[in-house]
Design an enzyme around this catalytic site. Structure first.
Site, PDB file in Angstrom:
ATOM      1  N   ILE A  54       0.901  -0.956  -0.066  1.00 28.85           N
ATOM      2  CA  ILE A  54      -0.337   0.333  -0.146  1.00 28.85           C
ATOM      3  C   ILE A  54       0.747   1.174  -0.229  1.00 28.85           C
ATOM      4  O   ILE A  54       0.455   2.253   0.027  1.00 28.85           O
ATOM      5  CB  ILE A  54      -0.857   0.159   1.115  1.00 28.85           C
ATOM      6  N   SER A  56      12.153   1.489   7.016  1.00 25.62           N
ATOM      7  CA  SER A  56      12.239  -0.277   6.126  1.00 25.62           C
ATOM      8  C   SER A  56      12.667  -0.861   6.914  1.00 25.62           C
ATOM      9  O   SER A  56      14.162  -0.721   6.564  1.00 25.62           O
ATOM     10  CB  SER A  56      11.912   0.407   5.080  1.00 25.62           C
ATOM     11  N   LYS A 102      -6.100   1.924   7.983  1.00 26.51           N
ATOM     12  CA  LYS A 102      -6.674   0.734   8.807  1.00 26.51           C
ATOM     13  C   LYS A 102      -6.154  -0.908   8.099  1.00 26.51           C
ATOM     14  O   LYS A 102      -5.416  -0.761   7.504  1.00 26.51           O
ATOM     15  CB  LYS A 102      -7.977   1.158   7.563  1.00 26.51           C
ATOM     16  N   ASP A 130      -9.689  -7.240   6.918  1.00 21.89           N
ATOM     17  CA  ASP A 130      -8.946  -6.346   5.926  1.00 21.89           C
ATOM     18  C   ASP A 130      -8.953  -5.828   4.898  1.00 21.89           C
ATOM     19  O   ASP A 130      -9.689  -4.798   4.745  1.00 21.89           O
ATOM     20  CB  ASP A 130      -7.607  -7.514   5.624  1.00 21.89           C
TER      21      ASP A 130
HETATM   22  P1  NAP Z   1       2.420  -5.614   3.224  1.00 19.70           P
HETATM   23  O1  NAP Z   1       2.582  -4.830   1.478  1.00 19.70           O
HETATM   24  O2  NAP Z   1       2.635  -6.779   3.713  1.00 19.70           O
HETATM   25  O3  NAP Z   1       3.735  -3.635   3.847  1.00 19.70           O
HETATM   26  C1  NAP Z   1       3.989  -4.527   4.645  1.00 19.70           C
HETATM   27  C2  NAP Z   1       4.775  -3.051   5.353  1.00 19.70           C
HETATM   28  O4  NAP Z   1       5.489  -3.588   6.649  1.00 19.70           O
HETATM   29  C3  NAP Z   1       6.353  -4.309   4.433  1.00 19.70           C
HETATM   30  O5  NAP Z   1       6.383  -4.785   3.153  1.00 19.70           O
HETATM   31  C4  NAP Z   1       7.446  -3.904   5.655  1.00 19.70           C
HETATM   32  O6  NAP Z   1       7.591  -2.783   5.170  1.00 19.70           O
HETATM   33  C5  NAP Z   1       6.673  -3.793   7.250  1.00 19.70           C
HETATM   34  N1  NAP Z   1       6.678  -4.829   8.138  1.00 19.70           N
HETATM   35  C6  NAP Z   1       5.557  -6.126   8.031  1.00 19.70           C
HETATM   36  N2  NAP Z   1       5.586  -6.563   9.116  1.00 19.70           N
HETATM   37  C7  NAP Z   1       6.607  -5.696   9.934  1.00 19.70           C
HETATM   38  C8  NAP Z   1       6.702  -5.479  11.502  1.00 19.70           C
HETATM   39  N3  NAP Z   1       6.160  -6.697  12.303  1.00 19.70           N
HETATM   40  N4  NAP Z   1       7.495  -4.424  12.208  1.00 19.70           N
HETATM   41  C9  NAP Z   1       7.033  -3.660  11.749  1.00 19.70           C
HETATM   42  N5  NAP Z   1       7.159  -3.394  10.003  1.00 19.70           N
HETATM   43  C10 NAP Z   1       6.795  -4.602   9.241  1.00 19.70           C
HETATM   44  O7  NAP Z   1       1.238  -5.228   3.887  1.00 19.70           O
HETATM   45  P2  NAP Z   1       0.060  -4.117   2.621  1.00 19.70           P
HETATM   46  O8  NAP Z   1      -0.610  -4.720   1.622  1.00 19.70           O
HETATM   47  O9  NAP Z   1       0.924  -2.474   2.226  1.00 19.70           O
HETATM   48  O10 NAP Z   1      -0.683  -3.426   4.094  1.00 19.70           O
HETATM   49  C11 NAP Z   1      -0.587  -3.133   5.627  1.00 19.70           C
HETATM   50  C12 NAP Z   1      -1.622  -1.984   5.591  1.00 19.70           C
HETATM   51  O11 NAP Z   1      -2.191  -1.315   4.305  1.00 19.70           O
HETATM   52  C13 NAP Z   1      -2.489  -2.623   6.078  1.00 19.70           C
HETATM   53  O12 NAP Z   1      -3.317  -2.857   7.466  1.00 19.70           O
HETATM   54  C14 NAP Z   1      -3.233  -3.114   4.630  1.00 19.70           C
HETATM   55  O13 NAP Z   1      -4.968  -3.681   5.741  1.00 19.70           O
HETATM   56  C15 NAP Z   1      -3.724  -1.722   3.835  1.00 19.70           C
HETATM   57  N6  NAP Z   1      -3.788  -1.672   3.308  1.00 19.70           N
HETATM   58  C16 NAP Z   1      -3.644  -2.634   2.317  1.00 19.70           C
HETATM   59  C17 NAP Z   1      -4.375  -2.052   0.873  1.00 19.70           C
HETATM   60  C18 NAP Z   1      -3.549  -3.491  -0.051  1.00 19.70           C
HETATM   61  O14 NAP Z   1      -4.184  -2.749  -1.352  1.00 19.70           O
HETATM   62  N7  NAP Z   1      -2.242  -4.300  -0.047  1.00 19.70           N
HETATM   63  C19 NAP Z   1      -5.338  -1.071   0.739  1.00 19.70           C
HETATM   64  C20 NAP Z   1      -5.934  -0.123   1.879  1.00 19.70           C
HETATM   65  C21 NAP Z   1      -4.712  -0.597   3.169  1.00 19.70           C
HETATM   66  P3  NAP Z   1       9.623  -3.191   4.884  1.00 19.70           P
HETATM   67  O15 NAP Z   1      10.270  -3.572   4.248  1.00 19.70           O
HETATM   68  O16 NAP Z   1       9.156  -1.624   4.463  1.00 19.70           O
HETATM   69  O17 NAP Z   1       9.654  -2.430   6.183  1.00 19.70           O
END
Ligand code: NAP
Length: 305
Positions: free
Chosen positions: A11, A33, A87, A165
């Site tokens: 995101i 990150s 969120k 989610d």
């Molecule tokens: P993601 O692709 O898994 O990325 C999350 C990032 O957070 C990871 O790449 C990592 O970044 C960091 N992270 C992961 N585990 C961690 C931990 N234990 N401690 C600290 N940092 C950690 O997830 P995402 O899809 O972006 O979703 C993240 C949030 O955005 C969620 O709450 C989701 O509901 C929301 N969201 C997602 C979307 C979507 O389409 N994917 C849409 C709207 C909202 P680094 O490698 O840079 O550390």
């Protein structure tokens, strides 16, 4: 205003980076990150390092999964920074209440974002609904988890919410359209035999006066996603499709306007900072918590990515 982006995952790359790049209010000054960040942008390995090294950055936007977000948000608030939360705003409701209290005490702004509320059809839908009596409500929020969450283990772990989610996005629109009008009366949650969060959920709402209202969330959808809300009233029907982007009244598509969900979130954050206030609405998360409290658990087929 300088801002730091924390957690550079899907995101952050898909939405936050472009929204900040286009913003006339914010400039990306640093990232946090563990996997390296973004070429050309100062990166810190964890939020403590960022807060220590860059006292000049007044705001942070937290884009990591919900479970690790509380600790980061608390640290940022304690360091006097304004905080924007992806969120859902937390892994539990109580931690969000705690963050709001901490932010108020520290005199910083806390913004619990709900991006779907910024979809172009939502504000006109809310305006159209005002003063009408809802007689029937159907939410269908169905997508292919393999397409939208490939390899994201955290969504299957406790606190990861599973199908809620995306489902919480529908609930964020619902609670924007008719705040306080309904609550969850029954729920059925289907958990894959090998996972800790549900792959599907069916919620029945009540208004206490016989309203027919349900929500179906399903991650086993194939052949294209369905993100729609249909509401019948005493004087007409509305339908939001494509996650709230398109609005139909009595079958006719309505004109909508908007700058995009994430640009709108950053504009609102700038307004909160200018006005020195928080915006923390836990209503969508409370519906999810109620579904987990009331829900009948069904065990389904194991899920493998
Ligand atoms: P993601 O692709 O898994 O990325 C999350 C990032 O957070 C990871 O790449 C990592 O970044 C960091 N992270 C992961 N585990 C961690 C931990 N234990 N401690 C600290 N940092 C950690 O997830 P995402 O899809 O972006 O979703 C993240 C949030 O955005 C969620 O709450 C989701 O509901 C929301 N969201 C997602 C979307 C979507 O389409 N994917 C849409 C709207 C909202 P680094 O490698 O840079 O550390």
């Amino acid at each position: 205003m300088s801002i730091a982006l924390v957690g550079i995952g899907k995101i952050a790359r898909d939405q936050h980076l472009p929204a900040i790049a286009d913003s006339d209010r914010f400039a990306l000054a640093a990232t946090v990150s563990g996997s390296g960040g973004i070429d050309g942008v100062e990166n810190h390995a964890d939020i403590a390092a960022l807060l220590h090294a860059r006292p000049d950055i007044p705001a942070v936007s937290l884009c990591m999964p919900p479970v690790p977000r509380f600790v980061a948000a608390r640290a940022a608030i304690a360091a006097g920074r304004h905080v924007m939360l992806e969120k859902p705003p937390g892994a539990s409701v109580t931690e969000v209440f705690r963050l709001e209290r901490l932010a108020r005490a520290a005199g910083v702004s806390l913004f619990a974002t709900w991006h779907s509320r910024m979809a172009a059809g939502v504000a006109p839908a809310r305006a159209w609904l005002a003063g009408k009596r809802i007689t029937r409500l159907r939410i269908d929020w169905k997508e292919d988890v393999r397409k939208w969450h490939p390899g994201q283990d955290w969504i299957w772990q406790p606190g990861g919410l599973g199908v809620f989610d995306p489902g919480i996005n529908a609930l964020s629109i619902l609670t924007e359209l008719c705040p306080g009008a309904l609550h969850v009366a029954e729920a059925e949650l289907t958990f894959p035999a090998n996972r800790d969060t549900p792959i599907a959920a069916r919620l029945t709402f009540t208004d206490g006066a016989g309203l027919d209202a349900t929500a179906d969330f399903d991650w086993r959808q194939e052949g294209g996603e369905i993100w729609q809300i249909e509401i019948e009233t005493d004087i007409g029907a509305l339908k939001l499709t494509e996650g709230g982007a398109r609005l139909f009244i009595d079958g006719a598509e309505q004109p909508t306007a908007g700058c995009g969900e994430y640009p709108a979130l950053y504009r609102h954050f700038a307004t909160l900072l200018a006005e020195g206030r928080p915006d923390v609405d836990t209503a969508p998360q409370l519906h999810v918590a109620d579904a987990f409290l009331l829900g009948r658990r069904v065990t389904g087929a194991p899920f493998h990515d």
